[in-house]
Scaffold this active site. Sequence first.
Site, PDB file in Angstrom:
ATOM      1  N   LYS A 120       0.911  -1.154  -0.125  1.00  0.00           N
ATOM      2  CA  LYS A 120       0.027   0.079  -0.050  1.00  0.00           C
ATOM      3  C   LYS A 120       0.851   1.306   0.010  1.00  0.00           C
ATOM      4  O   LYS A 120       0.706   2.061  -0.738  1.00  0.00           O
ATOM      5  CB  LYS A 120      -1.036   0.077   1.344  1.00  0.00           C
ATOM      6  CG  LYS A 120      -1.903  -1.224   1.375  1.00  0.00           C
ATOM      7  CD  LYS A 120      -2.920  -1.169   2.553  1.00  0.00           C
ATOM      8  CE  LYS A 120      -1.914  -1.287   4.021  1.00  0.00           C
ATOM      9  NZ  LYS A 120      -1.232  -2.599   4.014  1.00  0.00           N
ATOM     10  N   ARG A 176      11.442  -5.616   5.182  1.00  0.00           N
ATOM     11  CA  ARG A 176      11.245  -4.257   5.058  1.00  0.00           C
ATOM     12  C   ARG A 176      12.084  -3.314   5.485  1.00  0.00           C
ATOM     13  O   ARG A 176      12.082  -3.801   7.054  1.00  0.00           O
ATOM     14  CB  ARG A 176       9.773  -3.764   5.369  1.00  0.00           C
ATOM     15  CG  ARG A 176       9.572  -2.508   5.101  1.00  0.00           C
ATOM     16  CD  ARG A 176       8.267  -1.992   5.126  1.00  0.00           C
ATOM     17  NE  ARG A 176       7.280  -2.560   6.321  1.00  0.00           N
ATOM     18  CZ  ARG A 176       5.962  -2.404   6.294  1.00  0.00           C
ATOM     19  NH1 ARG A 176       5.212  -1.895   5.381  1.00  0.00           N
ATOM     20  NH2 ARG A 176       5.239  -2.825   7.351  1.00  0.00           N
ATOM     21  N   ARG A 184      -9.648   0.550   8.757  1.00  0.00           N
ATOM     22  CA  ARG A 184      -8.888  -0.778   9.152  1.00  0.00           C
ATOM     23  C   ARG A 184      -9.983  -1.564   9.545  1.00  0.00           C
ATOM     24  O   ARG A 184      -9.771  -2.871   9.980  1.00  0.00           O
ATOM     25  CB  ARG A 184      -7.722  -0.568  10.308  1.00  0.00           C
ATOM     26  CG  ARG A 184      -6.310  -0.200   9.607  1.00  0.00           C
ATOM     27  CD  ARG A 184      -5.620  -1.281   9.062  1.00  0.00           C
ATOM     28  NE  ARG A 184      -4.481  -1.516   9.785  1.00  0.00           N
ATOM     29  CZ  ARG A 184      -3.272  -0.868   9.324  1.00  0.00           C
ATOM     30  NH1 ARG A 184      -3.281   0.202   8.724  1.00  0.00           N
ATOM     31  NH2 ARG A 184      -2.145  -1.444   9.949  1.00  0.00           N
ATOM     32  N   ARG A 233      11.385  -1.267  11.328  1.00  0.00           N
ATOM     33  CA  ARG A 233      10.394  -1.079  12.316  1.00  0.00           C
ATOM     34  C   ARG A 233      10.348  -2.143  13.310  1.00  0.00           C
ATOM     35  O   ARG A 233      10.302  -3.544  13.003  1.00  0.00           O
ATOM     36  CB  ARG A 233       8.977  -0.893  11.491  1.00  0.00           C
ATOM     37  CG  ARG A 233       9.018   0.384  10.798  1.00  0.00           C
ATOM     38  CD  ARG A 233       7.687   0.318   9.805  1.00  0.00           C
ATOM     39  NE  ARG A 233       6.322  -0.258  10.471  1.00  0.00           N
ATOM     40  CZ  ARG A 233       5.071  -0.231   9.830  1.00  0.00           C
ATOM     41  NH1 ARG A 233       5.003   0.170   8.480  1.00  0.00           N
ATOM     42  NH2 ARG A 233       4.293  -0.842  10.385  1.00  0.00           N
ATOM     43  N   ARG A 284      -0.172  -8.961  13.583  1.00  0.00           N
ATOM     44  CA  ARG A 284      -0.721  -8.018  12.722  1.00  0.00           C
ATOM     45  C   ARG A 284      -1.604  -8.933  11.450  1.00  0.00           C
ATOM     46  O   ARG A 284      -2.602  -8.121  11.270  1.00  0.00           O
ATOM     47  CB  ARG A 284       0.291  -7.089  12.006  1.00  0.00           C
ATOM     48  CG  ARG A 284       0.897  -6.115  13.009  1.00  0.00           C
ATOM     49  CD  ARG A 284       2.144  -5.670  12.744  1.00  0.00           C
ATOM     50  NE  ARG A 284       2.164  -4.611  11.441  1.00  0.00           N
ATOM     51  CZ  ARG A 284       3.032  -4.456  10.704  1.00  0.00           C
ATOM     52  NH1 ARG A 284       4.149  -5.147  10.690  1.00  0.00           N
ATOM     53  NH2 ARG A 284       2.958  -3.770   9.652  1.00  0.00           N
TER      54      ARG A 284
HETATM   55  P1  ADP Z   1       2.348  -1.761   3.290  1.00  0.00           P
HETATM   56  O1  ADP Z   1       2.258  -0.328   3.044  1.00  0.00           O
HETATM   57  O2  ADP Z   1       1.138  -2.453   2.442  1.00  0.00           O
HETATM   58  O3  ADP Z   1       2.489  -2.551   4.626  1.00  0.00           O
HETATM   59  P2  ADP Z   1       5.002  -1.528   1.842  1.00  0.00           P
HETATM   60  O4  ADP Z   1       4.462  -0.900   0.733  1.00  0.00           O
HETATM   61  O5  ADP Z   1       5.636  -1.089   2.820  1.00  0.00           O
HETATM   62  O6  ADP Z   1       3.473  -2.451   2.167  1.00  0.00           O
HETATM   63  O7  ADP Z   1       5.703  -2.883   1.327  1.00  0.00           O
HETATM   64  C1  ADP Z   1       6.128  -3.953   2.198  1.00  0.00           C
HETATM   65  C2  ADP Z   1       7.578  -4.390   1.729  1.00  0.00           C
HETATM   66  O8  ADP Z   1       7.456  -4.917   0.533  1.00  0.00           O
HETATM   67  C3  ADP Z   1       8.405  -3.392   1.677  1.00  0.00           C
HETATM   68  O9  ADP Z   1       9.735  -3.900   1.951  1.00  0.00           O
HETATM   69  C4  ADP Z   1       8.511  -2.996  -0.129  1.00  0.00           C
HETATM   70  O10 ADP Z   1       9.711  -2.442  -0.461  1.00  0.00           O
HETATM   71  C5  ADP Z   1       8.135  -4.484  -0.566  1.00  0.00           C
HETATM   72  N1  ADP Z   1       7.328  -4.494  -1.817  1.00  0.00           N
HETATM   73  C6  ADP Z   1       6.477  -3.463  -2.010  1.00  0.00           C
HETATM   74  N2  ADP Z   1       6.000  -4.039  -3.445  1.00  0.00           N
HETATM   75  C7  ADP Z   1       6.581  -5.038  -3.749  1.00  0.00           C
HETATM   76  C8  ADP Z   1       6.571  -5.758  -4.999  1.00  0.00           C
HETATM   77  N3  ADP Z   1       5.622  -5.271  -5.957  1.00  0.00           N
HETATM   78  N4  ADP Z   1       7.483  -6.671  -4.883  1.00  0.00           N
HETATM   79  C9  ADP Z   1       8.202  -6.963  -3.958  1.00  0.00           C
HETATM   80  N5  ADP Z   1       8.540  -6.442  -2.835  1.00  0.00           N
HETATM   81  C10 ADP Z   1       7.404  -5.189  -2.600  1.00  0.00           C
HETATM   82  P1  AMP Z   2       0.947   0.539   9.070  1.00  0.00           P
HETATM   83  O1  AMP Z   2       2.184   1.459   9.069  1.00  0.00           O
HETATM   84  O2  AMP Z   2      -0.315   0.629   8.386  1.00  0.00           O
HETATM   85  O3  AMP Z   2       1.371  -1.069   8.963  1.00  0.00           O
HETATM   86  O4  AMP Z   2       0.349   0.712  10.646  1.00  0.00           O
HETATM   87  C1  AMP Z   2       1.189   0.288  11.785  1.00  0.00           C
HETATM   88  C2  AMP Z   2       0.433   0.009  12.949  1.00  0.00           C
HETATM   89  O5  AMP Z   2      -0.041   1.756  13.133  1.00  0.00           O
HETATM   90  C3  AMP Z   2      -0.700  -0.858  12.776  1.00  0.00           C
HETATM   91  O6  AMP Z   2      -0.337  -1.928  13.247  1.00  0.00           O
HETATM   92  C4  AMP Z   2      -1.807  -0.273  13.985  1.00  0.00           C
HETATM   93  O7  AMP Z   2      -1.229  -0.266  15.245  1.00  0.00           O
HETATM   94  C5  AMP Z   2      -1.441   1.341  13.618  1.00  0.00           C
HETATM   95  N1  AMP Z   2      -2.564   1.738  12.948  1.00  0.00           N
HETATM   96  C6  AMP Z   2      -2.373   2.281  11.492  1.00  0.00           C
HETATM   97  N2  AMP Z   2      -3.507   2.693  10.950  1.00  0.00           N
HETATM   98  C7  AMP Z   2      -4.563   2.318  11.650  1.00  0.00           C
HETATM   99  C8  AMP Z   2      -6.013   2.473  11.695  1.00  0.00           C
HETATM  100  N3  AMP Z   2      -6.567   2.989  10.694  1.00  0.00           N
HETATM  101  N4  AMP Z   2      -6.488   1.908  12.987  1.00  0.00           N
HETATM  102  C9  AMP Z   2      -6.036   1.520  13.956  1.00  0.00           C
HETATM  103  N5  AMP Z   2      -4.670   1.429  13.887  1.00  0.00           N
HETATM  104  C10 AMP Z   2      -3.742   1.699  12.941  1.00  0.00           C
END
Ligand code: ADP
Ligand code: AMP
Length: 219
Positions: free
Chosen positions: A13, A127, A88, A160, A171
Site C-alpha cells: 500500500k 522491509r 482498518r 520497524r 498484525r
Molecule cells: P504496506 O504499506 O502495505 O504495509 P509496503 O509498501 O511498505 O507495504 O511494502 C512492504 C515491503 O514489500 C517493502 O519492503 C517493499 O519494499 C516491498 N514491496 C512492495 N511492493 C513490492 C513488490 N511489488 N514486489 C516485491 N516487494 C515489494
Molecule cells: P501500518 O504502517 O499501516 O502497517 O500501521 C502500523 C500500525 O499503526 C498498525 O499495526 C496499528 O497499530 C496502527 N494503525 C495504523 N493505521 C491504523 C488504523 N486505521 N486504525 C488503527 N490502528 C492503525
Amino acid sequence: MNLILLGAPGAGKGTQGKNLSEKFRIPQISTGDILRANVRSKTSLGLKAKEYMDKGALVPDDIVVGMVSDRITQEDCTNGFILDGFPRNINQAEVLKNTLEGMGMKIDHVIGIDVERKELVRRLSGRRVCRKCGASYHVIFNPPVNIGICDSCGSEIYQRDDDKEDTIEARLKVYEQETFPLIEYYTKKDLYRSVNGIGTVDQITKTIVDIIEKGNSNT
Ligand code: ADP
Ligand code: AMP
C-alpha cells in the site's frame, strides 16, 4: 479523486500509494506514518498509540478517526487524497463515510492489493524504512544503493519494531479479523476492485492506474 488502498500489512500500500500520489498529484495519507511521527515526537497521542502498535493491535478508533478527519480537511486534499492503512475496520469505514458526506464528498475507488500470506511475511520481515522521509526498501527485493542509507534523502534506514516476527503474526491476524471484512463492505457498495500484488512495483501501479482511468478490473 478520493482513493482507498486496502490490503494486508506488507501488501504494498505504501509503495503503490507513493507512485499514485505522484501520478495523480494528490497526497498519500498513511495513518501508520502519522502515528509513527507522533510516537517519535512523544505527543500524548503518540504515547497512547505506542502501546497498541507495539503489540500489533489496532489503535483505538477515536484516536485514528480524529486524525484522519483533521488531515482530509487540509488544503492539499482539495483535489483528493489516497488513504493508506485507513479504514482498518467497519466502524472506521462508517465514520469515514459520514464525515465525507458531511463535507459533500465521497470515496471514488477502493483498490485491494492481493498478496498471499507467505509473501507478506517475506516482505514485512525484509522491509526497511527511512527514518526521515519514510521511503520503503526491502533487503532483497528493493535494497538501497548503499546499505543502511536512504537513496532519496541520505538518512538512516531502520527496521520497524512491528516488522519483527512475533508482531508480524499478530498484525496479520488483526488484518484477517478486522480489516478483511471491508472487502465485502466495499464490494456491496460497488467500489472495490482487487489487483494482483505480485509483480514489479511499476506493473502493479499501471494496473491500478488503468482501473482508475478506464474502469478495467484485474480480479
Ligand atoms: P504496506 O504499506 O502495505 O504495509 P509496503 O509498501 O511498505 O507495504 O511494502 C512492504 C515491503 O514489500 C517493502 O519492503 C517493499 O519494499 C516491498 N514491496 C512492495 N511492493 C513490492 C513488490 N511489488 N514486489 C516485491 N516487494 C515489494
Ligand atoms: P501500518 O504502517 O499501516 O502497517 O500501521 C502500523 C500500525 O499503526 C498498525 O499495526 C496499528 O497499530 C496502527 N494503525 C495504523 N493505521 C491504523 C488504523 N486505521 N486504525 C488503527 N490502528 C492503525
